[in-house]
Design a protein around this motif. Structure first.
Motif, mmCIF file in Angstrom:
data_model
loop_
_atom_site.group_PDB
_atom_site.id
_atom_site.type_symbol
_atom_site.label_atom_id
_atom_site.label_comp_id
_atom_site.label_asym_id
_atom_site.label_seq_id
_atom_site.Cartn_x
_atom_site.Cartn_y
_atom_site.Cartn_z
ATOM 1 N N HIS A 43 -21.481 -40.783 -20.555
ATOM 2 C CA HIS A 43 -21.896 -39.452 -21.002
ATOM 3 C C HIS A 43 -23.293 -39.574 -21.602
ATOM 4 O O HIS A 43 -23.645 -40.586 -22.178
ATOM 5 C CB HIS A 43 -20.926 -38.904 -22.051
ATOM 6 C CG HIS A 43 -21.179 -37.466 -22.397
ATOM 7 N ND1 HIS A 43 -20.547 -36.417 -21.751
ATOM 8 C CD2 HIS A 43 -22.008 -36.893 -23.297
ATOM 9 C CE1 HIS A 43 -20.970 -35.278 -22.249
ATOM 10 N NE2 HIS A 43 -21.860 -35.537 -23.189
ATOM 11 N N GLY A 44 -24.079 -38.520 -21.435
ATOM 12 C CA GLY A 44 -25.393 -38.519 -22.053
ATOM 13 C C GLY A 44 -26.529 -38.439 -21.056
ATOM 14 O O GLY A 44 -26.331 -38.267 -19.848
ATOM 15 N N ILE A 78 -26.701 -40.654 -17.875
ATOM 16 C CA ILE A 78 -25.769 -40.262 -16.818
ATOM 17 C C ILE A 78 -26.295 -39.034 -16.081
ATOM 18 O O ILE A 78 -26.142 -38.915 -14.855
ATOM 19 C CB ILE A 78 -24.370 -39.988 -17.396
ATOM 20 C CG1 ILE A 78 -23.809 -41.274 -18.009
ATOM 21 C CG2 ILE A 78 -23.431 -39.469 -16.326
ATOM 22 C CD1 ILE A 78 -23.632 -42.409 -17.022
ATOM 23 N N ASP A 79 -26.928 -38.133 -16.807
ATOM 24 C CA ASP A 79 -27.538 -36.967 -16.158
ATOM 25 C C ASP A 79 -28.627 -37.413 -15.183
ATOM 26 O O ASP A 79 -28.743 -36.892 -14.070
ATOM 27 C CB ASP A 79 -28.139 -36.025 -17.209
ATOM 28 C CG ASP A 79 -27.069 -35.350 -18.058
ATOM 29 O OD1 ASP A 79 -25.912 -35.271 -17.594
ATOM 30 O OD2 ASP A 79 -27.393 -34.903 -19.179
ATOM 31 N N ARG A 80 -29.446 -38.398 -15.608
ATOM 32 C CA ARG A 80 -30.507 -38.905 -14.729
ATOM 33 C C ARG A 80 -29.909 -39.596 -13.507
ATOM 34 O O ARG A 80 -30.433 -39.496 -12.394
ATOM 35 C CB ARG A 80 -31.414 -39.870 -15.494
ATOM 36 C CG ARG A 80 -32.225 -39.218 -16.597
ATOM 37 C CD ARG A 80 -33.385 -40.101 -17.029
ATOM 38 N NE ARG A 80 -32.944 -41.390 -17.570
ATOM 39 C CZ ARG A 80 -32.641 -41.596 -18.844
ATOM 40 N NH1 ARG A 80 -32.720 -40.587 -19.717
ATOM 41 N NH2 ARG A 80 -32.286 -42.791 -19.266
ATOM 42 N N THR A 116 -20.529 -32.953 -9.422
ATOM 43 C CA THR A 116 -19.761 -33.688 -8.411
ATOM 44 C C THR A 116 -20.362 -35.072 -8.189
ATOM 45 O O THR A 116 -19.647 -36.075 -8.128
ATOM 46 C CB THR A 116 -19.734 -32.916 -7.084
ATOM 47 O OG1 THR A 116 -19.134 -31.627 -7.294
ATOM 48 C CG2 THR A 116 -18.933 -33.677 -6.031
ATOM 49 N N PHE A 117 -21.692 -35.126 -8.085
ATOM 50 C CA PHE A 117 -22.353 -36.422 -7.935
ATOM 51 C C PHE A 117 -22.148 -37.284 -9.178
ATOM 52 O O PHE A 117 -21.964 -38.506 -9.075
ATOM 53 C CB PHE A 117 -23.853 -36.233 -7.664
ATOM 54 C CG PHE A 117 -24.179 -35.959 -6.221
ATOM 55 C CD1 PHE A 117 -24.090 -36.964 -5.270
ATOM 56 C CD2 PHE A 117 -24.557 -34.682 -5.816
ATOM 57 C CE1 PHE A 117 -24.386 -36.707 -3.933
ATOM 58 C CE2 PHE A 117 -24.845 -34.420 -4.487
ATOM 59 C CZ PHE A 117 -24.760 -35.434 -3.535
ATOM 60 N N ARG A 118 -22.169 -36.668 -10.355
ATOM 61 C CA ARG A 118 -21.973 -37.426 -11.592
ATOM 62 C C ARG A 118 -20.594 -38.059 -11.620
ATOM 63 O O ARG A 118 -20.453 -39.276 -11.815
ATOM 64 C CB ARG A 118 -22.136 -36.524 -12.814
ATOM 65 C CG ARG A 118 -22.044 -37.278 -14.153
ATOM 66 C CD ARG A 118 -21.625 -36.371 -15.297
ATOM 67 N NE ARG A 118 -20.249 -35.909 -15.144
ATOM 68 C CZ ARG A 118 -19.178 -36.655 -15.425
ATOM 69 N NH1 ARG A 118 -19.312 -37.897 -15.868
ATOM 70 N NH2 ARG A 118 -17.963 -36.162 -15.248
ATOM 71 N N HIS A 146 -13.578 -44.565 -22.107
ATOM 72 C CA HIS A 146 -14.635 -43.738 -21.543
ATOM 73 C C HIS A 146 -15.210 -42.808 -22.610
ATOM 74 O O HIS A 146 -14.495 -41.980 -23.176
ATOM 75 C CB HIS A 146 -14.096 -42.910 -20.371
ATOM 76 C CG HIS A 146 -13.762 -43.732 -19.165
ATOM 77 N ND1 HIS A 146 -14.577 -43.810 -18.064
ATOM 78 C CD2 HIS A 146 -12.698 -44.535 -18.901
ATOM 79 C CE1 HIS A 146 -14.036 -44.613 -17.166
ATOM 80 N NE2 HIS A 146 -12.900 -45.068 -17.653
ATOM 81 N N GLU A 147 -16.498 -42.943 -22.859
ATOM 82 C CA GLU A 147 -17.157 -42.085 -23.839
ATOM 83 C C GLU A 147 -16.989 -40.612 -23.483
ATOM 84 O O GLU A 147 -16.814 -39.768 -24.360
ATOM 85 C CB GLU A 147 -18.652 -42.430 -23.910
ATOM 86 C CG GLU A 147 -19.430 -41.581 -24.914
ATOM 87 C CD GLU A 147 -20.915 -41.898 -24.932
ATOM 88 O OE1 GLU A 147 -21.658 -41.185 -25.639
ATOM 89 O OE2 GLU A 147 -21.339 -42.849 -24.232
#
Length: 296
Positions: free
Chosen positions: A170-171, A174-176, A226-228, A255-256
């Motif tokens: 998370h964070g 992960i977005d990148r 979905t990709f994440r 899992h965070e």
């Protein structure tokens, strides 16, 4: 003779010297430090016991070491005792003694070095915990070796050890990661702050091939999620398999992201706000740590 045996022998010698009146009255340690000399030509083992204890007995370290040296030389298996510098004691064992130590280790097998000093103690040992934004690299593998070795040492002394991998899923990173996968799937350039490499292209292709819906046909936010989710799951699987092949497995994979899905983070912030321990400034939420003695 093992380092533990040598330590115990030195403590017994100190007690005998006290009993004979050759050493004054003072509290004796339960054990003394035994270590390898920096230069193995100086001996098999070394101790700074004279440096540590001489002051308690009103002696200088060199004189203290000279008092101990003949007693150490009388121990079975000791070939030579040298005093170095202000009072370091270097001890050399005979070849026969070294062979006897090896024989003891071989005969004990897996039981050698085991004990019960930590029996009844439960420990949670978290290690590796690499971000799931790429394959595990040499740095993470190094910590896998160190962490698992430490767990084994603790278990060998009777501790109940739980190995935990804290999965940072998370964070911002992960977005990148998700945006990088989506860009690859679209044939676009990697985002400026994104992740690049053949593994990104491979994961993006797998997601496109293995997802039942047309991911790229979804609204952008839904496609990125979905990709994440799929990308993190694939990286998680690869990291677990890599570590397993390396000989390291974990009891717990935390899992965070579960803290956010369960709203635990929101509840914690709400509780801290209720207690007056947080405040908002400069577009961020801050913990008022000065309440607990922290510097501003």
């Amino acid at each position: 003779m093992t380092p533990a045996d040598l330590s115990a022998a030195i403590v017994r010698i100190l007690a005998a010297l006290q009993a004979s009146g050759r050493l004054g009255a003072a509290e004796l340690p339960a054990e003394v430090v035994i270590e390898r000399p920096k230069n193995r030509e100086h001996g098999d083992w070394a101790t700074n016991v004279a440096m540590q204890l001489a002051g308690k007995f009103g002696m200088n370290p060199r004189a203290f070491a000279e008092l101990l040296a003949p007693e150490l030389e009388a121990l079975d298996g000791v070939a030579k005792v040298d005093i170095a510098g202000p009072g370091f004691i270097n001890i050399t064992f005979s070849a026969a003694a070294a062979g006897e130590a090896a024989k003891t280790i071989v005969e004990a097998g897996a039981a050698f070095g085991r004990g019960t000093d930590m029996a009844g103690i439960k420990l949670n040992l978290e290690f590796v915990s690499a971000n799931p934004t790429g394959p595990i690299h040499l740095g993470g593998t190094r910590w896998a070796a160190v962490g698992d070795s430490l767990a084994r040492v603790l278990q060998a002394q009777g501790a109940d050890v739980t190995r935990e991998y804290y999965f940072n899923d998370h964070g911002a990173q992960i977005d990148r990661f998700a945006r990088s996968l989506m860009a690859s799937a679209k044939g676009e350039e990697t985002p400026e702050d994104g992740y690049a490499g053949a593994y990104i292209d491979e994961i993006a292709k797998r997601i496109l091939d293995e997802t039942a819906v047309d991911v790229l046909g979804l609204p952008e936010a839904e496609a990125q999620e979905t990709f994440r989710a799929a990308g993190v799951a694939l990286m998680f699987q690869e990291i677990r398999e890599s570590l397993h092949d390396f000989g390291v497995d974990f009891d717990v994979y935390f899992h965070e992201n579960s803290l956010y899905e369960s709203k635990a983070v929101d509840r914690a912030i709400a509780r801290l706000r209720e207690l007056g321990h947080i405040f908002e400034a400069d577009g961020a939420i801050w913990l008022r740590s000065t309440t607990f003695g922290d510097d501003r």
